[in-house]
Scaffold this active site. Sequence first.
Site, PDB file in Angstrom:
ATOM      1  N   LYS A 269       0.801  -1.231   0.000  1.00  0.00           N
ATOM      2  CA  LYS A 269       0.000   0.000   0.000  1.00  0.00           C
ATOM      3  C   LYS A 269       0.835   1.285   0.000  1.00  0.00           C
ATOM      4  CE  LYS A 269      -4.493  -1.224   0.371  1.00  0.00           C
ATOM      5  NZ  LYS A 269      -4.493  -2.646   0.674  1.00  0.00           N
TER       6      LYS A 269
ATOM      7  N   SER B 272       0.804 -10.105  -0.411  1.00  0.00           N
ATOM      8  CA  SER B 272       0.538  -8.665  -0.386  1.00  0.00           C
ATOM      9  C   SER B 272       0.753  -7.993   0.957  1.00  0.00           C
ATOM     10  CB  SER B 272      -0.888  -8.408  -0.869  1.00  0.00           C
ATOM     11  OG  SER B 272      -1.807  -9.172  -0.111  1.00  0.00           O
TER      12      SER B 272
HETATM   13  C1  LIG Z   1      -5.330  -3.591   0.418  1.00  0.00           C
HETATM   14  C2  LIG Z   1      -4.854  -4.980   0.423  1.00  0.00           C
HETATM   15  C3  LIG Z   1      -5.225  -5.893  -0.578  1.00  0.00           C
HETATM   16  C4  LIG Z   1      -6.212  -5.552  -1.673  1.00  0.00           C
HETATM   17  O1  LIG Z   1      -5.896  -4.399  -2.416  1.00  0.00           O
HETATM   18  P1  LIG Z   1      -7.054  -3.568  -3.134  1.00  0.00           P
HETATM   19  O2  LIG Z   1      -6.338  -2.536  -3.905  1.00  0.00           O
HETATM   20  O3  LIG Z   1      -7.938  -3.000  -2.070  1.00  0.00           O
HETATM   21  O4  LIG Z   1      -7.814  -4.524  -3.984  1.00  0.00           O
HETATM   22  C5  LIG Z   1      -4.693  -7.160  -0.537  1.00  0.00           C
HETATM   23  N1  LIG Z   1      -3.832  -7.543   0.433  1.00  0.00           N
HETATM   24  C6  LIG Z   1      -3.456  -6.701   1.414  1.00  0.00           C
HETATM   25  C7  LIG Z   1      -2.508  -7.191   2.444  1.00  0.00           C
HETATM   26  C8  LIG Z   1      -3.950  -5.394   1.443  1.00  0.00           C
HETATM   27  O5  LIG Z   1      -3.574  -4.576   2.421  1.00  0.00           O
END
Ligand SMILES: *Cc1c(COP(=O)(O)O)cnc(C)c1O
Length: 337
Positions: A60, A314
């Site tokens: 993010k 992510s």
């Molecule tokens: C925000 C997030 C997502 C999803 O991202 P989007 O852009 O909202 O679809 C996936 N994994 C993690 C760890 C996140 O913080």
Amino acid sequence: MTCVPAQQNLLEHYVRKILAAPVYELAVRTPLQPSPALSVALGNQILLKREDLQPTFSFKIRGAYNKLVQLSPDQQARGVVTASAGNHAQGVALAARELGIEATIVMPASTPELKVLGVRSRGADARLHGASFPFALAYALDLAEQTGKTFVSPFDDPDVIAGQGTVAMEILRQHQGPLDAIFVPVGGGGLIAGIAAYVKYLRPQVRIIGVESEHSACLQAALEADQRVILASVGTFADGVAVAQIGSHGFEVCRFCVDEVLTVSNDELCAAIKNIYDDTRSIAEPSGALAVAGIKKYVAKNNVRGQTFVAIESGANINFDSLRHVAERAALYGTPA
Ligand SMILES: *Cc1c(COP(=O)(O)O)cnc(C)c1O
């Protein structure tokens, strides 16, 4: 996938923004790392894009920094407001501190404590409001209107999407051999929109597969209805993706760039967290394990062998205490790959 010219223009617009995004003032180029045991177990080559290794332990920071750095001096002086399930919050807090911008961040009351601490420790004003993200969002939008601060969406903003899209730029540079599909976790759709726009413009034959929690499958619902629907309820185990409605900018891209969307259960997420741990010794948060859970499901469903798949790991922001639950569920469910 074949694009009509208007769609091709939209993708080109995003590719330009992605190539120009100055995210490396704060974000790092993360490794694309083989997952050996999982690859053997699944009979396909699995590569993990280690976004859990970012300074805030999730991707993010890319979108947050790309958004904040492009605000006008006047907007920067007035400050920003955002709503976030926690990871975007930490990204905004860090980016704002770096740029000397005042940040007010609204998070749902259920946000894991380490995400709240992650925001406060970076000097932002963190407010807990509402049972889940949609309530926090409504409050943050009000606050922005009352105070004249700029609202920074966690996903529904072209600059945020372009920042997240830098993940795809790195993947295509890091892996130039055959690549069959990229599995992307989906919350509000910012990450998958950025990745899909970049990849479909440059290597359209690579499949883009979204993976959602079955308790917040807002992209799948929107694709089925051919419009953005609002889910009646949202489960928060995978708190990073607990979003009730796919973003409008993201959906504009996803409706023609995403090849398939899979959903997975909480138990499948717990099992995937263990698979990731076994191969990397990294601990993914539930949302961070969505893509791996999706690959397992995809391989079982389609019985494919010998392909190369990338999973976006992510994020890693999970409360230590929650690991007890994750380990118990993974043991009960088993982790056959
Ligand atoms: C925000 C997030 C997502 C999803 O991202 P989007 O852009 O909202 O679809 C996936 N994994 C993690 C760890 C996140 O913080």
